[in-house]
Design a protein around this motif. Structure first.
Motif, PDB file in Angstrom:
ATOM      1  N   ARG A  30      38.211  39.321  41.346  1.00  0.00           N
ATOM      2  CA  ARG A  30      39.357  40.238  41.446  1.00  0.00           C
ATOM      3  C   ARG A  30      40.450  39.846  40.457  1.00  0.00           C
ATOM      4  NH1 ARG A  30      44.399  40.527  43.483  1.00  0.00           N
ATOM      5  NH2 ARG A  30      44.364  38.391  44.289  1.00  0.00           N
ATOM      6  N   LEU A  31      40.715  38.544  40.381  1.00  0.00           N
ATOM      7  CA  LEU A  31      41.756  38.069  39.480  1.00  0.00           C
ATOM      8  C   LEU A  31      41.347  38.204  38.012  1.00  0.00           C
ATOM      9  CD1 LEU A  31      42.955  34.984  41.504  1.00  0.00           C
ATOM     10  CD2 LEU A  31      44.265  37.062  41.027  1.00  0.00           C
ATOM     11  N   ALA A  32      40.057  38.117  37.741  1.00  0.00           N
ATOM     12  CA  ALA A  32      39.577  38.358  36.374  1.00  0.00           C
ATOM     13  C   ALA A  32      39.868  39.801  35.977  1.00  0.00           C
ATOM     14  CB  ALA A  32      38.089  38.058  36.274  1.00  0.00           C
ATOM     15  N   ASN A  33      39.561  40.729  36.876  1.00  0.00           N
ATOM     16  CA  ASN A  33      39.839  42.144  36.609  1.00  0.00           C
ATOM     17  C   ASN A  33      41.333  42.383  36.411  1.00  0.00           C
ATOM     18  OD1 ASN A  33      37.110  42.610  36.986  1.00  0.00           O
ATOM     19  ND2 ASN A  33      37.333  43.476  39.042  1.00  0.00           N
ATOM     20  N   ARG A  34      42.121  41.765  37.263  1.00  0.00           N
ATOM     21  CA  ARG A  34      43.578  41.940  37.193  1.00  0.00           C
ATOM     22  C   ARG A  34      44.142  41.381  35.890  1.00  0.00           C
ATOM     23  NH1 ARG A  34      47.962  38.429  40.188  1.00  0.00           N
ATOM     24  NH2 ARG A  34      49.805  39.731  39.976  1.00  0.00           N
ATOM     25  N   ALA A  35      43.624  40.234  35.469  1.00  0.00           N
ATOM     26  CA  ALA A  35      44.164  39.569  34.284  1.00  0.00           C
ATOM     27  C   ALA A  35      43.970  40.399  33.012  1.00  0.00           C
ATOM     28  CB  ALA A  35      43.521  38.192  34.115  1.00  0.00           C
ATOM     29  N   VAL A  36      42.831  41.088  32.916  1.00  0.00           N
ATOM     30  CA  VAL A  36      42.554  41.849  31.698  1.00  0.00           C
ATOM     31  C   VAL A  36      42.966  43.313  31.798  1.00  0.00           C
ATOM     32  CG1 VAL A  36      40.651  40.320  31.070  1.00  0.00           C
ATOM     33  CG2 VAL A  36      40.176  42.389  32.382  1.00  0.00           C
ATOM     34  N   GLY A  37      43.285  43.756  33.015  1.00  0.00           N
ATOM     35  CA  GLY A  37      43.754  45.127  33.190  1.00  0.00           C
ATOM     36  C   GLY A  37      42.666  46.171  33.316  1.00  0.00           C
ATOM     37  N   HIS A  38      41.434  45.752  33.437  1.00  0.00           N
ATOM     38  CA  HIS A  38      40.325  46.678  33.693  1.00  0.00           C
ATOM     39  C   HIS A  38      39.209  45.900  34.383  1.00  0.00           C
ATOM     40  CE1 HIS A  38      37.900  45.103  30.300  1.00  0.00           C
ATOM     41  NE2 HIS A  38      39.069  44.960  29.699  1.00  0.00           N
ATOM     42  N   ARG A  39      38.196  46.615  34.836  1.00  0.00           N
ATOM     43  CA  ARG A  39      37.176  45.988  35.668  1.00  0.00           C
ATOM     44  C   ARG A  39      36.112  45.299  34.810  1.00  0.00           C
ATOM     45  NH1 ARG A  39      37.969  47.145  40.799  1.00  0.00           N
ATOM     46  NH2 ARG A  39      35.954  46.304  41.447  1.00  0.00           N
ATOM     47  N   LEU A  40      36.116  43.976  34.896  1.00  0.00           N
ATOM     48  CA  LEU A  40      35.037  43.191  34.301  1.00  0.00           C
ATOM     49  C   LEU A  40      33.882  43.042  35.278  1.00  0.00           C
ATOM     50  CD1 LEU A  40      37.095  40.282  32.691  1.00  0.00           C
ATOM     51  CD2 LEU A  40      36.151  42.299  31.539  1.00  0.00           C
ATOM     52  N   TYR A  41      34.224  43.110  36.580  1.00  0.00           N
ATOM     53  CA  TYR A  41      33.238  42.871  37.633  1.00  0.00           C
ATOM     54  C   TYR A  41      33.379  43.903  38.743  1.00  0.00           C
ATOM     55  CZ  TYR A  41      32.857  38.382  35.277  1.00  0.00           C
ATOM     56  OH  TYR A  41      32.668  37.408  34.321  1.00  0.00           O
ATOM     57  N   ASP A  42      32.244  44.328  39.259  1.00  0.00           N
ATOM     58  CA  ASP A  42      32.163  45.139  40.477  1.00  0.00           C
ATOM     59  C   ASP A  42      31.343  44.375  41.494  1.00  0.00           C
ATOM     60  OD1 ASP A  42      33.664  47.404  39.969  1.00  0.00           O
ATOM     61  OD2 ASP A  42      32.009  48.432  38.940  1.00  0.00           O
ATOM     62  N   TRP A  43      31.555  44.658  42.766  1.00  0.00           N
ATOM     63  CA  TRP A  43      30.752  44.008  43.799  1.00  0.00           C
ATOM     64  C   TRP A  43      30.546  44.942  44.981  1.00  0.00           C
ATOM     65  CZ3 TRP A  43      35.486  42.304  42.015  1.00  0.00           C
ATOM     66  CH2 TRP A  43      36.592  42.534  42.847  1.00  0.00           C
ATOM     67  N   ARG A  44      29.459  44.703  45.650  1.00  0.00           N
ATOM     68  CA  ARG A  44      29.147  45.440  46.869  1.00  0.00           C
ATOM     69  C   ARG A  44      28.661  44.446  47.907  1.00  0.00           C
ATOM     70  NH1 ARG A  44      23.524  48.580  45.089  1.00  0.00           N
ATOM     71  NH2 ARG A  44      22.406  46.729  44.388  1.00  0.00           N
ATOM     72  N   LEU A  45      28.871  44.796  49.164  1.00  0.00           N
ATOM     73  CA  LEU A  45      28.549  43.901  50.274  1.00  0.00           C
ATOM     74  C   LEU A  45      27.468  44.541  51.130  1.00  0.00           C
ATOM     75  CD1 LEU A  45      32.217  43.070  51.412  1.00  0.00           C
ATOM     76  CD2 LEU A  45      30.913  42.104  49.491  1.00  0.00           C
ATOM     77  N   ILE A  46      26.415  43.785  51.373  1.00  0.00           N
ATOM     78  CA  ILE A  46      25.345  44.306  52.223  1.00  0.00           C
ATOM     79  C   ILE A  46      24.972  43.259  53.265  1.00  0.00           C
ATOM     80  CG2 ILE A  46      24.446  45.690  50.316  1.00  0.00           C
ATOM     81  CD1 ILE A  46      22.050  43.755  50.265  1.00  0.00           C
ATOM     82  N   GLY A  47      24.279  43.711  54.292  1.00  0.00           N
ATOM     83  CA  GLY A  47      23.797  42.823  55.342  1.00  0.00           C
ATOM     84  C   GLY A  47      22.647  43.463  56.073  1.00  0.00           C
ATOM     85  N   PRO A  48      21.887  42.675  56.809  1.00  0.00           N
ATOM     86  CA  PRO A  48      20.731  43.219  57.522  1.00  0.00           C
ATOM     87  C   PRO A  48      21.093  44.356  58.475  1.00  0.00           C
ATOM     88  CG  PRO A  48      20.635  40.835  57.483  1.00  0.00           C
ATOM     89  CD  PRO A  48      21.986  41.214  56.934  1.00  0.00           C
ATOM     90  N   ASP A  49      22.295  44.306  59.068  1.00  0.00           N
ATOM     91  CA  ASP A  49      22.692  45.350  60.014  1.00  0.00           C
ATOM     92  C   ASP A  49      23.262  46.578  59.316  1.00  0.00           C
ATOM     93  OD1 ASP A  49      21.901  43.746  62.107  1.00  0.00           O
ATOM     94  OD2 ASP A  49      23.883  42.863  62.388  1.00  0.00           O
ATOM     95  N   GLY A  50      23.760  46.406  58.118  1.00  0.00           N
ATOM     96  CA  GLY A  50      24.216  47.537  57.331  1.00  0.00           C
ATOM     97  C   GLY A  50      25.574  48.098  57.684  1.00  0.00           C
ATOM     98  N   ASP A  51      26.222  47.576  58.705  1.00  0.00           N
ATOM     99  CA  ASP A  51      27.500  48.126  59.158  1.00  0.00           C
ATOM    100  C   ASP A  51      28.614  47.099  59.028  1.00  0.00           C
ATOM    101  OD1 ASP A  51      29.460  49.691  60.270  1.00  0.00           O
ATOM    102  OD2 ASP A  51      28.831  49.342  62.334  1.00  0.00           O
ATOM    103  N   VAL A  52      28.500  46.031  59.808  1.00  0.00           N
ATOM    104  CA  VAL A  52      29.517  44.985  59.827  1.00  0.00           C
ATOM    105  C   VAL A  52      28.835  43.630  59.828  1.00  0.00           C
ATOM    106  CG1 VAL A  52      31.354  43.931  61.202  1.00  0.00           C
ATOM    107  CG2 VAL A  52      31.229  46.410  61.018  1.00  0.00           C
ATOM    108  N   ALA A  53      29.406  42.674  59.093  1.00  0.00           N
ATOM    109  CA  ALA A  53      28.938  41.283  59.127  1.00  0.00           C
ATOM    110  C   ALA A  53      30.017  40.440  59.792  1.00  0.00           C
ATOM    111  CB  ALA A  53      28.658  40.779  57.719  1.00  0.00           C
ATOM    112  N   THR A  54      29.590  39.513  60.635  1.00  0.00           N
ATOM    113  CA  THR A  54      30.527  38.659  61.357  1.00  0.00           C
ATOM    114  C   THR A  54      30.475  37.244  60.800  1.00  0.00           C
ATOM    115  OG1 THR A  54      30.226  39.962  63.362  1.00  0.00           O
ATOM    116  CG2 THR A  54      31.250  37.803  63.616  1.00  0.00           C
ATOM    117  N   CYS A  55      31.647  36.734  60.428  1.00  0.00           N
ATOM    118  CA  CYS A  55      31.742  35.371  59.894  1.00  0.00           C
ATOM    119  C   CYS A  55      31.584  34.347  61.015  1.00  0.00           C
ATOM    120  CB  CYS A  55      33.096  35.150  59.223  1.00  0.00           C
ATOM    121  SG  CYS A  55      33.523  36.329  57.964  1.00  0.00           S
TER     122      CYS A  55
END
Length: 323
Positions: A30-55
């Motif tokens: 996130r900070l890399a993207n912020r520092a350069v002013g555009h998106r260097l990185y994208d991310w997505r979050l997945i899990g076996p349940d597909g809805d919510v993951a519990t830490c």
């Protein structure tokens, strides 16, 4: 490396994953993207349940989808990271392993933070490769996966396999990867924003130095403790430890009593029992195997010492599961 499109990361969040290493990795991007002013990185979050993951701390994280919802990345620079935590063995389910193998076939870089390396090892993705895992899980992992070249460093980058030990080590790993992509100047800016005053390399050890851990700066005491920690399966006698350190057994006794308020024998025993407890909680090794791996030739003696230390027998301890 320069890309017109942001580099895609996919984070697989296992049940009861550890929040800190996951958050550290995301924040670095996130900070890399912020520092350069555009998106260097994208991310997505997945899990076996597909809805919510519990830490492991109970925090719930909304997911972008499940294993079946999101196909494998098509780009050659894609990265998949498994975020592990408590009871990670249960996370290595057949659907998860199959999904990871699919990502591997697509050409993605495969990685893990905290105990996620266990899942990669179960999938056979670390066979003959260099890797790391949280120091608390090191012994159990080494016993379960002898084919993995296991290190105690904060992170390991072995080509298209990356692993970070947990805690803040994911920050160091991400800074390492960002430096490869976009240079050291950007990494310095990100680290400054994160108040990450010391950027560690893959040569840095996970744990504090022995003097820092025990709160005592005494070179010969640290030397003896290092020898103890390196010889848990076949303990060295106090007399031999003393001789190797250039002192008498009585001097060694006084040294431990003065600084640690216990005898060398007791300190050594506590260290061996701590290893035994980790093996009990993290592996399926038999009691006799755990006993032998911790320097006990007799299961009954092991059980007696274990109960005196932890107030429970090894059998009952394993039955309670991880906390």
């Amino acid at each position: 490396m320069t890309n017109a499109k942001p580099r895609p990361y996919t984070f697989l969040l296992t049940d009861r994953f550890t929040l800190l290493p996951f958050a550290g990795a995301i924040e670095a991007m996130r900070l890399a993207n912020r520092a350069v002013g555009h998106r260097l990185y994208d991310w997505r979050l997945i899990g076996p349940d597909g809805d919510v993951a519990t830490c492991s701390n109970g925090v719930r994280i909304a997911l972008d989808g499940g294993l079946e919802d999101l196909p494998g990345p098509s780009r050659s620079d894609a990265v998949v990271i498994v975020c592990g935590g408590i009871d990670v063995q249960k996370a290595a389910s057949k659907p998860v392993l199959n999904w990871l193998r699919k990502q591997e076939r697509s050409g993605a870089m495969i990685g893990a933070v905290c105990t996620g390396a266990w899942v990669l090892a179960e999938a056979g993705m670390l066979d003959g490769r260099r890797a790391t895992i949280h120091w608390e899980n090191h012994d159990g992992f080494a016993e379960a996966f002898p084919q993995v070249d296991l290190y105690r460093s904060v992170f390991v980058n072995d080509g298209n396999r990356i692993t970070a030990a947990g805690g803040t080590s994911s920050i160091d790993l991400m800074l390492h990867l960002i430096a490869q992509d976009h240079g050291d100047a950007l990494v310095a800016e990100i680290a400054d924003q994160m108040l990450h005053t010391t950027i560690r390399s893959d040569q840095d050890d996970q744990r504090l130095s022995i003097p820092t851990r025990i709160g005592v700066r005494h070179p010969r005491l640290a030397e003896v403790i290092a020898r103890m920690e390196s010889n848990l399966e076949e303990p060295i006698s106090p007399a031999q430890l003393a001789a190797d350190a250039g002192m008498s057994t009585r001097q060694l006794e006084r040294l431990f009593r003065r600084y640690l308020n216990r005898s060398p024998k007791r300190y050594y025993m506590e260290t061996r029992l701590a290893r035994a407890r980790n093996l009990l909680m993290q592996t399926q090794m038999s009691m006799i195997e755990v006993a032998l791996a911790s320097g006990f030739s007799s299961p009954s003696h092991f059980s007696k010492c274990y109960r005196a230390r932890y107030g429970s027998t090894p059998y009952r301890e394993r039955g309670t599961g991880s906390a």
